[in-house]
Design a protein around this motif. Structure first.
Motif, PDB file in Angstrom:
ATOM      1  N   PHE A 139      45.237   4.190  68.211  1.00 57.89           N
ATOM      2  CA  PHE A 139      44.654   5.550  67.362  1.00 57.89           C
ATOM      3  C   PHE A 139      45.546   5.013  65.702  1.00 57.89           C
ATOM      4  O   PHE A 139      44.660   5.222  65.327  1.00 57.89           O
ATOM      5  CB  PHE A 139      44.931   6.919  68.114  1.00 57.89           C
ATOM      6  CG  PHE A 139      44.643   7.404  69.651  1.00 57.89           C
ATOM      7  CD1 PHE A 139      43.507   6.331  69.788  1.00 57.89           C
ATOM      8  CD2 PHE A 139      45.000   7.503  70.428  1.00 57.89           C
ATOM      9  CE1 PHE A 139      42.188   7.292  70.364  1.00 57.89           C
ATOM     10  CE2 PHE A 139      44.320   7.850  71.964  1.00 57.89           C
ATOM     11  CZ  PHE A 139      43.222   7.338  71.547  1.00 57.89           C
ATOM     12  N   THR A 140      46.390   4.675  65.638  1.00 55.31           N
ATOM     13  CA  THR A 140      47.197   4.757  64.126  1.00 55.31           C
ATOM     14  C   THR A 140      46.740   3.760  63.644  1.00 55.31           C
ATOM     15  O   THR A 140      46.018   4.084  62.306  1.00 55.31           O
ATOM     16  CB  THR A 140      48.345   4.753  64.724  1.00 55.31           C
ATOM     17  OG1 THR A 140      49.142   5.861  65.027  1.00 55.31           O
ATOM     18  CG2 THR A 140      48.903   4.723  63.427  1.00 55.31           C
ATOM     19  N   ILE A 141      46.262   2.478  64.107  1.00 61.54           N
ATOM     20  CA  ILE A 141      45.645   1.716  63.773  1.00 61.54           C
ATOM     21  C   ILE A 141      43.702   1.584  62.899  1.00 61.54           C
ATOM     22  O   ILE A 141      43.638   1.857  61.826  1.00 61.54           O
ATOM     23  CB  ILE A 141      45.146  -0.049  64.558  1.00 61.54           C
ATOM     24  CG1 ILE A 141      46.806  -0.543  64.132  1.00 61.54           C
ATOM     25  CG2 ILE A 141      43.910  -1.028  63.825  1.00 61.54           C
ATOM     26  CD1 ILE A 141      46.809  -0.752  65.415  1.00 61.54           C
ATOM     27  N   LEU A 142      43.182   2.945  63.621  1.00 56.83           N
ATOM     28  CA  LEU A 142      41.962   3.000  63.552  1.00 56.83           C
ATOM     29  C   LEU A 142      42.086   4.284  62.208  1.00 56.83           C
ATOM     30  O   LEU A 142      40.652   3.948  61.804  1.00 56.83           O
ATOM     31  CB  LEU A 142      41.556   4.288  64.786  1.00 56.83           C
ATOM     32  CG  LEU A 142      40.761   2.483  66.140  1.00 56.83           C
ATOM     33  CD1 LEU A 142      39.998   3.520  67.214  1.00 56.83           C
ATOM     34  CD2 LEU A 142      40.122   1.532  66.012  1.00 56.83           C
ATOM     35  N   CYS A 143      42.788   5.249  62.854  1.00 62.22           N
ATOM     36  CA  CYS A 143      43.306   6.323  61.931  1.00 62.22           C
ATOM     37  C   CYS A 143      43.354   5.289  60.368  1.00 62.22           C
ATOM     38  O   CYS A 143      42.430   6.162  59.414  1.00 62.22           O
ATOM     39  CB  CYS A 143      44.286   7.274  61.567  1.00 62.22           C
ATOM     40  SG  CYS A 143      44.684   8.303  60.871  1.00 62.22           S
TER      41      CYS A 143
ATOM     42  N   GLY B 226      51.930  10.261  62.170  1.00 61.64           N
ATOM     43  CA  GLY B 226      51.049  10.188  62.578  1.00 61.64           C
ATOM     44  C   GLY B 226      51.623   9.831  64.202  1.00 61.64           C
ATOM     45  O   GLY B 226      51.296   9.757  65.370  1.00 61.64           O
ATOM     46  N   TYR B 227      51.806   8.799  64.465  1.00 63.50           N
ATOM     47  CA  TYR B 227      52.079   7.629  65.529  1.00 63.50           C
ATOM     48  C   TYR B 227      53.264   8.523  66.783  1.00 63.50           C
ATOM     49  O   TYR B 227      52.575   8.981  67.784  1.00 63.50           O
ATOM     50  CB  TYR B 227      52.732   6.954  65.841  1.00 63.50           C
ATOM     51  CG  TYR B 227      52.600   5.893  66.348  1.00 63.50           C
ATOM     52  CD1 TYR B 227      51.793   5.149  67.228  1.00 63.50           C
ATOM     53  CD2 TYR B 227      54.526   5.458  66.906  1.00 63.50           C
ATOM     54  CE1 TYR B 227      52.346   3.947  68.911  1.00 63.50           C
ATOM     55  CE2 TYR B 227      54.285   4.663  68.513  1.00 63.50           C
ATOM     56  CZ  TYR B 227      53.890   4.219  68.638  1.00 63.50           C
ATOM     57  OH  TYR B 227      53.982   3.574  69.868  1.00 63.50           O
ATOM     58  N   GLY B 228      53.778   8.961  65.993  1.00 62.25           N
ATOM     59  CA  GLY B 228      54.325  10.798  66.908  1.00 62.25           C
ATOM     60  C   GLY B 228      53.714  11.429  67.223  1.00 62.25           C
ATOM     61  O   GLY B 228      53.468  11.685  68.530  1.00 62.25           O
ATOM     62  N   VAL B 229      52.999  12.247  66.846  1.00 62.07           N
ATOM     63  CA  VAL B 229      51.897  12.922  66.649  1.00 62.07           C
ATOM     64  C   VAL B 229      50.695  12.643  68.384  1.00 62.07           C
ATOM     65  O   VAL B 229      50.682  13.305  69.179  1.00 62.07           O
ATOM     66  CB  VAL B 229      51.359  13.589  65.929  1.00 62.07           C
ATOM     67  CG1 VAL B 229      50.387  14.806  66.321  1.00 62.07           C
ATOM     68  CG2 VAL B 229      52.377  14.366  64.955  1.00 62.07           C
ATOM     69  N   ALA B 230      50.739  11.597  67.958  1.00 61.12           N
ATOM     70  CA  ALA B 230      49.632  10.730  68.971  1.00 61.12           C
ATOM     71  C   ALA B 230      50.228  11.054  70.216  1.00 61.12           C
ATOM     72  O   ALA B 230      49.381  11.029  71.057  1.00 61.12           O
ATOM     73  CB  ALA B 230      49.029   9.755  68.134  1.00 61.12           C
TER      74      ALA B 230
END
Length: 79
Positions: A50-54, A19-23
């Protein structure tokens, strides 16, 4: 077949990394289209936010689901 706790953890960590990589890749590709020019460091920081919020959103949904399932007759369709 039931998943072990270790494999569940591995799956969760892999999911966060992907997810982090995609963001980050999405930001690098999309931001310039809208005239936003950021450095790699800025993209990495925003990707982390964004990853933390997700993850926070995911944990909130999980908690809500657990609360609803713990209440008899609430959130469960009766047959």
């Amino acid at each position: 077949m039931k998943q072990t706790r270790l494999m569940s953890l591995v799956e969760s960590v892999a999911n966060v990394i992907v997810g982090y990589g995609v963001a980050v890749v999405t930001q690098i590709l999309i931001f310039p289209i809208f005239g936003l020019h950021t450095t790699l460091a800025q993209n990495l920081k925003m990707g982390a936010i964004f990853t933390i919020l997700c993850r926070a959103r995911h944990n909130t949904v999980y908690a809500e689901r657990r609360i609803m399932r713990s209440r008899p007759g609430v959130g469960v369709a009766s047959i």
